[in-house]
Enzyme design. Structure first.
Site, PDB file in Angstrom:
ATOM      1  N   GLU A 111      -6.835   3.766  -5.656  1.00 18.25           N
ATOM      2  CA  GLU A 111      -8.070   4.157  -4.956  1.00 18.25           C
ATOM      3  C   GLU A 111      -8.549   5.361  -5.944  1.00 18.25           C
ATOM      4  OE1 GLU A 111      -9.659   4.631  -0.596  1.00 18.25           O
ATOM      5  OE2 GLU A 111      -7.868   5.598  -1.193  1.00 18.25           O
TER       6      GLU A 111
ATOM      7  N   HIS B  44     -10.637  -2.898   3.964  1.00 18.84           N
ATOM      8  CA  HIS B  44     -10.446  -2.459   5.482  1.00 18.84           C
ATOM      9  C   HIS B  44     -11.375  -1.093   5.664  1.00 18.84           C
ATOM     10  CE1 HIS B  44      -8.097  -0.157   2.767  1.00 18.84           C
ATOM     11  NE2 HIS B  44      -7.817   0.715   3.699  1.00 18.84           N
ATOM     12  N   ASP B  45     -11.776  -0.385   4.547  1.00 19.08           N
ATOM     13  CA  ASP B  45     -12.739   0.790   4.687  1.00 19.08           C
ATOM     14  C   ASP B  45     -14.171   0.445   4.681  1.00 19.08           C
ATOM     15  OD1 ASP B  45     -10.423   2.386   4.718  1.00 19.08           O
ATOM     16  OD2 ASP B  45     -10.416   2.610   2.674  1.00 19.08           O
TER      17      ASP B  45
ATOM     18  N   ASP C  15      -2.916   4.700  -2.353  1.00 19.69           N
ATOM     19  CA  ASP C  15      -3.900   5.133  -1.766  1.00 19.69           C
ATOM     20  C   ASP C  15      -4.336   6.594  -1.861  1.00 19.69           C
ATOM     21  OD1 ASP C  15      -5.041   5.096   1.319  1.00 19.69           O
ATOM     22  OD2 ASP C  15      -4.004   6.885   1.570  1.00 19.69           O
TER      23      ASP C  15
ATOM     24  N   ASP D  48       0.853  -1.083   0.117  1.00 14.90           N
ATOM     25  CA  ASP D  48       0.167  -0.010  -0.018  1.00 14.90           C
ATOM     26  C   ASP D  48       0.740   1.311   0.111  1.00 14.90           C
ATOM     27  OD1 ASP D  48      -2.174   1.474   0.477  1.00 14.90           O
ATOM     28  OD2 ASP D  48      -3.249  -0.153   1.547  1.00 14.90           O
TER      29      ASP D  48
END
Ligand code: GLC
Length: 582
Positions: free
Chosen positions: A283, A357-358, A229, A127
């Protein structure tokens, strides 16, 4: 002679155009790529496996589970950030990009882990957080000391002598305000996320070079990919225009993606990505037209992107992640997927995911986590993710059907996003009870509880006290129990992956919705010149019916989640079926 030449030319054109017409995406070898065929498994390192009893998952924990990960049949893992960080946003606040946070282990552990994955034929995606760093990063600690610091221009500042900065929103701020005053410099710094996550100033070429250097460093260590990210936010209009009257909170439309966004990504591609064998996923917030730009292969930016339109669906307008009590409309949801699919056909590539994870656990949010239905619903959702067109991103724990923990009290939560939004609502005198009810379904912490390995204390995740409690259903929802049961959610997931691997039609075949207006069933046909596959998924807790345009007598059931499968056109609650046309 000239005549013959002309005839020859015409013949060449005819042959070439025939070739063109016969070309299905499937034959189009230059469009095939390993990462389109890969299944990505996302590991949230904090919550996967603790090896040293401090209650936080770590790299040695992951190493101890390498064979398990291999047994799933996945091709690449995406690890959430494990760099040095104060961990206020669980690693998305990086204070040293080139070292491993001691809570996760050492660089030696990291290298051993990467080697272990590679020996098993699994690639590793890191990430990479390039929009902001931690306020404890050396750059920011220096920058905030003085306007003359060489690091001052690594960040965005508004000098206080000019008055209040033009309003910008922050996602993770108690006041929802994106500027924070810094006394020593008598100026405000910008933070689209929390005040401890100052935004990096990409206008400054030195910043870009630092970030490229960091990426090269990890690539030289052998990592195979990056999940980028918050990438959509890296460029800002530094004339800081005031927001127009029609703004109405739509920051992604008005200022989040600044004018130089794609210029920067193209530079990143030239300077770093194009020089390595590396795969990237962004993202990427925004509508289809915006997201397409990240992945249009002619633009030379990134390989894949994931969008939010499907996972953010069904919330009440103006309320933070609060599901509509009337439920969500499957017909509209199907159309979202179909739209994104067709938009990416020519030049880009999609991803398919329902959890990360979000997000909360997909089983609770999009399926049904009650005891009678949970196994069928978990298998049905896995069938969806693995049979759509696009690279599947599959979240740890979903392969055993983990579900939301559903905390009752605000004190139970750890997530900065949730806590700051709670503070905002509280200061406005909003409905806190409604908020807490909504969070049981949608909060990020639901998706972050420890992996449920077995029925021993803390589900075998840790010998200490887990940083976030284990879901109490671990006694019956765990890996060890499901290993013993050939019909478990886990073993169904493994079979699905094998099926996908053996049927490239699921990767490159076209996608077409059938029975689009059906409010209960999500059904589609995947197709190449040689083959057709019908997938039908019942998203409701009742028997449902659907129509399709394939000859029913020629349909052969090849996969399904029910031991007594229904006949084509009928589905039991949460039933999933895959038919091949014979
Ligand atoms: C991304 C991450 C999220 C994080 C945020 C700030 O959206 O996925 O977990 O909180 O960026 O870095």
């Amino acid at each position: 002679m000239i005549k013959y030449r002309k005839i020859l030319l015409v013949l060449i054109v005819i042959v070439a155009s025939c070739k063109q017409n016969n070309k299905s995406a499937f034959d189009d070898t230059d469009r095939q790529a390993w990462w389109k065929e890969a299944v990505v498994y996302q590991i949230y390192p904090r919550s996967f496996q603790d090896s040293d009893g401090d209650g936080v998952g770590d790299i040695r924990g992951i190493i101890s589970r390498l064979d398990y990960i291999k047994s799933l049949g996945v091709d690449m893992v995406w690890l959430n950030p494990i760099y040095v960080s104060p961990q206020k946003d669980n690693g998305y606040d990086i204070s040293d990009y080139e070292n491993i946070d001691p809570v996760f282990g050492t660089m030696k552990d990291f290298e051993e882990m990467v080697k272990g994955f590679h020996e098993r034929g699994i690639k590793v995606m890191m990430d990479m957080v390039l929009n902001h760093c931690s306020d404890e990063h050396r750059w920011f600690k220096e920058a905030r000391k003085s306007r003359n610091s060489p690091y001052y221009n690594y960040f965005h500042w508004w000098p206080a002598e000019k008055g209040e900065p033009p309003y910008r929103w922050s996602i993770f701020d108690d006041k929802g305000y994106g500027w924070e005053y810094n006394k020593a410099t008598n100026s405000y710094y910008l933070h689209y996320f929390a005040d401890f996550q100052p935004d990096l100033n990409w206008e400054n070429p030195k910043v870009r070079e630092e970030l490229y250097k960091i990426m090269r460093y990890w690539l030289q260590k052998g990592v195979d990919g990056f999940r980028m990210d918050a990438l959509a936010f890296i460029s800002k209009d530094t004339t800081w225009p005031p927001l127009p009257a029609e703004y109405k909170g739509n920051w992604t439309l008005y200022y989040a993606s600044g004018p130089k966004l794609h210029e920067y990504i193209q530079e990143l591609n030239r300077e770093v990505l194009s020089r390595y064998d590396v795969v990237t996923v962004a993202e990427a917030v925004g509508d289809i037209e915006r997201v397409k730009k990240f992945v249009d292969r002619d633009r030379k930016e990134l390989n894949m992107a994931y969008h939010f339109e499907a996972v953010d669906f069904g919330y009440q307008p103006g309320k933070y992640k609060t599901p509509d009590p009337k439920g969500w409309d499957l017909v509209k949801w199907k159309k979202i997927f179909a739209r994104w699919d067709s938009a990416m056909v020519e030049k880009g590539w999609n991803t398919v995911y329902l959890g990360n994870h979000d997000q909360p656990r997909m089983l609770t949010r999009w399926g049904n986590d009650s005891v009678p239905y949970r196994n069928s619903a978990a298998k049905m959702l896995s069938t969806f993710i693995l049979t759509m067109r696009g690279t599947p991103y599959y979240y740890y724990g979903d392969e055993i059907g983990m579900s939301n923990i559903k905390f009752n009290r605000i004190e139970d939560y750890k997530d900065v996003e949730l806590l700051t939004n709670y503070a905002q609502l509280k200061s406005k005198g909003g409905d806190l009870r409604e908020f807490l009810e909504a969070m049981k379904i949608t909060s990020r912490d639901n998706g972050r509880t420890p992996m449920q390995w077995n029925s021993s204390v803390h589900a075998g995740f840790t010998k200490g006290t887990p940083w976030l409690p284990v879901n109490s259903n671990y006694k019956f929802v765990n890996v060890a129990a499901q290993e013993q049961d050939s019909s478990s959610v886990l073993n169904y997931f493994r079979r699905l992956i094998k099926y996908r691997k053996n049927n490239k039609i699921l990767i490159y075949g076209s996608f077409r919705l059938v029975d689009e207006q059906n409010p209960d069933v999500f059904a589609y046909v995947r197709e190449t010149k040689e083959k057709k596959i019908l997938v039908a998924l019942n998203f409701k807790n009742k028997n449902s019916y659907y129509v399709h345009d394939l000859p029913a007598e020629k349909l052969k059931l090849v996969m399904g989640n029910n031991i007594n499968p229904s006949s084509p056109g009928t589905l039991k609650p949460y039933e999933a079926v895959i038919y091949e046309l014979q």
